[in-house]
Write a protein that holds these residues in place. Structure first.
Motif, PDB file in Angstrom:
ATOM      1  N   VAL A  62     -51.461 -41.325  -0.766  1.00 36.46           N
ATOM      2  CA  VAL A  62     -50.069 -40.898  -0.982  1.00 36.46           C
ATOM      3  C   VAL A  62     -49.941 -39.379  -0.982  1.00 36.46           C
ATOM      4  O   VAL A  62     -48.866 -38.848  -0.731  1.00 36.46           O
ATOM      5  CB  VAL A  62     -49.489 -41.467  -2.299  1.00 36.46           C
ATOM      6  CG1 VAL A  62     -49.351 -42.961  -2.202  1.00 36.46           C
ATOM      7  CG2 VAL A  62     -50.308 -41.061  -3.502  1.00 36.46           C
TER       8      VAL A  62
ATOM      9  N   ARG B  40     -49.769 -35.584   6.559  1.00 33.24           N
ATOM     10  CA  ARG B  40     -48.622 -36.427   6.927  1.00 33.24           C
ATOM     11  C   ARG B  40     -47.627 -35.733   7.865  1.00 33.24           C
ATOM     12  O   ARG B  40     -47.164 -36.330   8.843  1.00 33.24           O
ATOM     13  CB  ARG B  40     -47.907 -36.931   5.663  1.00 33.24           C
ATOM     14  CG  ARG B  40     -48.742 -37.929   4.885  1.00 33.24           C
ATOM     15  CD  ARG B  40     -48.022 -38.545   3.688  1.00 33.24           C
ATOM     16  NE  ARG B  40     -48.864 -39.598   3.127  1.00 33.24           N
ATOM     17  CZ  ARG B  40     -48.957 -40.822   3.609  1.00 33.24           C
ATOM     18  NH1 ARG B  40     -48.214 -41.178   4.648  1.00 33.24           N
ATOM     19  NH2 ARG B  40     -49.763 -41.708   3.073  1.00 33.24           N
TER      20      ARG B  40
ATOM     21  N   ASP C 287     -42.759 -41.048  11.627  1.00 34.11           N
ATOM     22  CA  ASP C 287     -42.498 -40.394  10.344  1.00 34.11           C
ATOM     23  C   ASP C 287     -43.825 -40.142   9.627  1.00 34.11           C
ATOM     24  O   ASP C 287     -44.859 -40.708   9.983  1.00 34.11           O
ATOM     25  CB  ASP C 287     -41.496 -41.196   9.486  1.00 34.11           C
ATOM     26  CG  ASP C 287     -42.060 -42.515   8.971  1.00 34.11           C
ATOM     27  OD1 ASP C 287     -43.169 -42.502   8.416  1.00 34.11           O
ATOM     28  OD2 ASP C 287     -41.385 -43.546   9.129  1.00 34.11           O
TER      29      ASP C 287
ATOM     30  N   GLY D 234     -44.487 -40.875   6.627  1.00 31.75           N
ATOM     31  CA  GLY D 234     -44.712 -41.836   5.557  1.00 31.75           C
ATOM     32  C   GLY D 234     -45.484 -43.040   6.071  1.00 31.75           C
ATOM     33  O   GLY D 234     -46.669 -42.943   6.403  1.00 31.75           O
TER      34      GLY D 234
ATOM     35  N   ASP E  48     -49.488 -44.038   8.152  1.00 29.42           N
ATOM     36  CA  ASP E  48     -50.500 -45.002   7.701  1.00 29.42           C
ATOM     37  C   ASP E  48     -50.762 -46.099   8.739  1.00 29.42           C
ATOM     38  O   ASP E  48     -51.840 -46.685   8.758  1.00 29.42           O
ATOM     39  CB  ASP E  48     -50.045 -45.698   6.409  1.00 29.42           C
ATOM     40  CG  ASP E  48     -49.678 -44.715   5.297  1.00 29.42           C
ATOM     41  OD1 ASP E  48     -50.154 -43.571   5.343  1.00 29.42           O
ATOM     42  OD2 ASP E  48     -48.916 -45.111   4.397  1.00 29.42           O
TER      43      ASP E  48
ATOM     44  N   GLU F 185     -42.138 -35.167  -0.677  1.00 23.72           N
ATOM     45  CA  GLU F 185     -41.120 -36.213  -0.804  1.00 23.72           C
ATOM     46  C   GLU F 185     -41.783 -37.591  -0.924  1.00 23.72           C
ATOM     47  O   GLU F 185     -41.390 -38.423  -1.740  1.00 23.72           O
ATOM     48  CB  GLU F 185     -40.187 -36.194   0.426  1.00 23.72           C
ATOM     49  CG  GLU F 185     -39.444 -34.883   0.645  1.00 23.72           C
ATOM     50  CD  GLU F 185     -40.283 -33.801   1.322  1.00 23.72           C
ATOM     51  OE1 GLU F 185     -41.485 -34.021   1.573  1.00 23.72           O
ATOM     52  OE2 GLU F 185     -39.723 -32.712   1.571  1.00 23.72           O
ATOM     53  N   TRP F 186     -42.806 -37.830  -0.073  1.00 21.62           N
ATOM     54  CA  TRP F 186     -43.516 -39.117  -0.072  1.00 21.62           C
ATOM     55  C   TRP F 186     -44.235 -39.310  -1.400  1.00 21.62           C
ATOM     56  O   TRP F 186     -44.179 -40.377  -2.016  1.00 21.62           O
ATOM     57  CB  TRP F 186     -44.490 -39.145   1.105  1.00 21.62           C
ATOM     58  CG  TRP F 186     -45.221 -40.441   1.309  1.00 21.62           C
ATOM     59  CD1 TRP F 186     -46.531 -40.686   1.035  1.00 21.62           C
ATOM     60  CD2 TRP F 186     -44.693 -41.663   1.839  1.00 21.62           C
ATOM     61  NE1 TRP F 186     -46.861 -41.983   1.362  1.00 21.62           N
ATOM     62  CE2 TRP F 186     -45.736 -42.611   1.860  1.00 21.62           C
ATOM     63  CE3 TRP F 186     -43.435 -42.050   2.295  1.00 21.62           C
ATOM     64  CZ2 TRP F 186     -45.587 -43.909   2.318  1.00 21.62           C
ATOM     65  CZ3 TRP F 186     -43.280 -43.361   2.753  1.00 21.62           C
ATOM     66  CH2 TRP F 186     -44.334 -44.265   2.763  1.00 21.62           C
TER      67      TRP F 186
ATOM     68  N   TRP G  59     -43.499 -42.009  -4.609  1.00 20.05           N
ATOM     69  CA  TRP G  59     -44.555 -42.850  -5.171  1.00 20.05           C
ATOM     70  C   TRP G  59     -44.643 -42.643  -6.688  1.00 20.05           C
ATOM     71  O   TRP G  59     -44.753 -43.602  -7.461  1.00 20.05           O
ATOM     72  CB  TRP G  59     -45.887 -42.495  -4.506  1.00 20.05           C
ATOM     73  CG  TRP G  59     -47.074 -43.145  -5.146  1.00 20.05           C
ATOM     74  CD1 TRP G  59     -47.557 -44.390  -4.901  1.00 20.05           C
ATOM     75  CD2 TRP G  59     -47.917 -42.571  -6.169  1.00 20.05           C
ATOM     76  NE1 TRP G  59     -48.646 -44.640  -5.705  1.00 20.05           N
ATOM     77  CE2 TRP G  59     -48.888 -43.546  -6.481  1.00 20.05           C
ATOM     78  CE3 TRP G  59     -47.934 -41.345  -6.832  1.00 20.05           C
ATOM     79  CZ2 TRP G  59     -49.874 -43.323  -7.446  1.00 20.05           C
ATOM     80  CZ3 TRP G  59     -48.919 -41.134  -7.800  1.00 20.05           C
ATOM     81  CH2 TRP G  59     -49.883 -42.104  -8.090  1.00 20.05           C
TER      82      TRP G  59
END
Ligand code: SF4
Length: 343
Positions: A74, A79, A88, A90, A94, A266-267, A271
């Motif tokens: 996370v 990213r 994106d 996020g 992944d 932001e991500w 979380w």
């Protein structure tokens, strides 16, 4: 998806280097073995990326056989690089994994150029070279052999226990060039590790990988990064972590506090809101001034970590000032930013 605008041998902070335009995309693959993940296989036109150090005065070299990372941490600072592909940063980071299927062949060509000075090359500073995809694509053995054959020092950082497959390759390479191996192991609480790094092998499995590297006669460092404020910075957690790292036979340890740049923040905060909402105000306050934890916190953390390292006889590892990886071979030379690209 944007595949154009790539520049050979020069990694922009937000760019995914080495793609060849639409013709570079060979195919996109989903298999039951990797549920929820799509691999985008491409023919890359470059393998070596030139990266400026944080202060811009040194250059380093990296190779990223994959872009995106199914380890899905996370806090991953890579990213935002996915956004350049119009994915994106996020869930796409992944699950939408770009695979440079020809990376070893392209690398060999680049390493044979007269302009290549055999500066150290780092793997694992942006995305993980031993993420799950490597079990399918087996790109790393060819990369290790190409670097060793050309006399180029290399440094590997990974959370992937798949590294164990290539220990014989690394031992052979280390007969010829400096080889640095490091495992990234930040979290020593099983439940928290699964929450923060859902696609990674367990902490125990990574510590066993450290032991396997050491048993093969190679040095192996541990990156205790990032330390998460209020979550993994207690004396109890740090002491347990360092004790286990020392017991695994690691030769050095490096630590640093969480780094939250835009596009990651932001991500991560979303979380945190889901998992530890009570900590959100404290993190907002800590990271209000930028991506780094406050200087006072970093000093406090160092003063907490270093006595424990001394207690267990673990030296502090040295990092390459350009790439942030384990320092191997010589430190990168200071160079003018105006110096033309070698390629
Ligand atoms: S293993 Fe490394 S590259 Fe992969 S998601 Fe985690 S921090 Fe990012």
């Amino acid at each position: 998806m944007r595949w154009d605008g790539q520049t050979l041998g020069h990694e922009r902070a937000d760019a995914l280097p080495g793609l060849t335009g639409p013709a570079g995309l060979i195919r996109s693959v989903s298999t039951p073995e990797f549920a929820g993940i799509t691999f985008h296989e491409i023919a890359a036109k470059s393998a070596l990326n030139r990266v400026p150090g944080r202060d811009g005065s040194v250059w380093g070299w990296t190779i990223n056989p994959y872009r995106g990372c199914s380890h899905a941490c996370v806090y991953c600072f890579a990213r935002p690089t996915h956004q350049y592909l119009e994915f994106d940063g996020g869930a796409d980071f992944d699950r939408q994994i770009v695979v440079k299927t020809n990376v070893a062949d392209v690398l060999r060509t680049e390493l044979h150029r007269a302009s290549w000075h055999r500066d150290p090359v780092s793997l694992g500073t942006n995305t993980d070279p031993y993420q799950r995809a490597e079990g399918r694509y087996r790109l790393m053995p060819g990369i290790i052999r190409a670097l060793a054959d050309s006399g180029t020092p290399m440094s590997l950082l990974t959370k992937g226990t798949l590294l164990r497959r290539d220990i014989p390759e690394l031992v052979a390479a280390a007969q010829r060039v400096p080889v640095g191996v490091a495992l990234s192991i930040a979290i020593y609480d099983e439940a928290l590790q699964e929450l923060t790094e859902p696609g990674t092998p367990s902490t125990e499995a990574r510590l066993a990988t450290v032991a396997a590297v050491r048993a093969a006669g190679l040095d192996c460092s541990v990156f205790l990064m990032p330390v998460l404020p209020y979550l993994t910075d207690t004396r109890e957690h740090l002491r347990s972590a360092i004790e286990r790292v020392a017991a695994a036979g690691a030769t050095s340890l490096l630590h640093s506090a969480l780094f939250l740049k835009p596009g990651v923040k932001e991500w991560f905060m979303a979380w945190l809101q889901r998992t530890n909402p009570d900590l959100v105000p404290r993190y907002r306050s800590m990271y209000a001034g930028g991506a780094y934890a406050p200087t006072a916190y970093r000093s406090w953390l160092r003063d907490r970590v270093h006595p424990i390292l001394r207690e267990f006889g673990l030296p502090v590892g040295r990092t390459d000032p350009a790439t942030g990886s384990l320092l191997v071979g010589h430190a990168p030379a200071r160079r003018s930013l105006e110096q033309p690209s070698l390629f």
